[in-house]
Write an enzyme that holds these catalytic residues in place. Sequence first.
Site, short mmCIF file in Angstrom:
data_model
loop_
_atom_site.label_atom_id
_atom_site.label_comp_id
_atom_site.label_asym_id
_atom_site.label_seq_id
_atom_site.Cartn_x
_atom_site.Cartn_y
_atom_site.Cartn_z
N HIS A 58 -15.45 -4.98 29.75
CA HIS A 58 -15.43 -3.80 28.88
C HIS A 58 -16.71 -3.75 28.04
CE1 HIS A 58 -13.25 -1.03 25.93
NE2 HIS A 58 -14.30 -1.41 25.24
N GLU A 59 -17.02 -4.88 27.39
CA GLU A 59 -18.21 -4.92 26.55
C GLU A 59 -19.49 -4.85 27.39
OE1 GLU A 59 -17.82 -4.51 23.55
OE2 GLU A 59 -15.72 -5.06 23.27
N HIS A 62 -20.31 -1.24 28.15
CA HIS A 62 -21.01 -0.60 27.02
C HIS A 62 -22.49 -0.98 27.03
CE1 HIS A 62 -17.62 1.15 24.98
NE2 HIS A 62 -17.02 0.01 24.71
#
Length: 268
Positions: A58-59, A62
């Site tokens: 997820h990170e 980004h």
Amino acid sequence: MSTATFRRGDRRISPVFIGIAAVMGVTGWAVWTDYAASLGLAVFLFVTSAWVVSLCLHEYAHARTALHSGDISIGAKGYLTLNPLAYTHALLSIVLPVVFVIMGGIGLPGGAVFIEHNRIRGRWRHSLISAAGPLTNVLFAVVCTAPFWLDALDGVPMGFRFALAFLALLQVSAAILNFLPVPGLDGYGVIEPWLPRGIRRQVEPLAPFGLILVFALLFVPALNDAFFGLVDSVLSGLGVSDPEVACGRDYYRFWEGENEFCALYIDR
């Protein structure tokens, strides 16, 4: 300076992440083969490690999207190595989400890659950076539920089936929470570039409290029922039944004792 000038180590996958992924693989095999002395412990370790892997991805989503949108400082910060210890707030990104899964079985949105937004031009790019994280949870949920909606469960052991169902619950709940247009969450980050500057300035001080507000509202019975009703509807649409999710949660929380219904279900 271009992205091609980064040091090789800026993009090398961290041994920490490799270790977590290895735990996921080994415990997933243990759940599949029922090799472990305690199926519940194996499910706990498999789901927890898989959840941490999804948080790292997820990170990373980004960070990677920010890199290609113009923030070339991302590599030097260690965000491209998938190392959870490199995040700005490891407590918020990894520790708290794991604690909330253990306590209540809900996918808490993490969040803490520091992006230098002044390097990025274009509102669409800013929105895409925010959307990239929860879209990773959506993709993870699709993968977890693929055996269900593809009707390909023949040969899949019931314990592994339960674990996938519970992991899917975490991914769906995380995606929905993250996409809420609340300051501090990714959903607000998607719409923020399109809001008038005055509104953005007024809302900015509320960002640190957005997640707290969401979870406070989830304690309101009507809102809690509505949220989990939406999660259940999404899972049902993906072919995952309530008993499978419930049994996955029960095996995950193995310290509470074995559920007789699930034990009978798994022995069929």
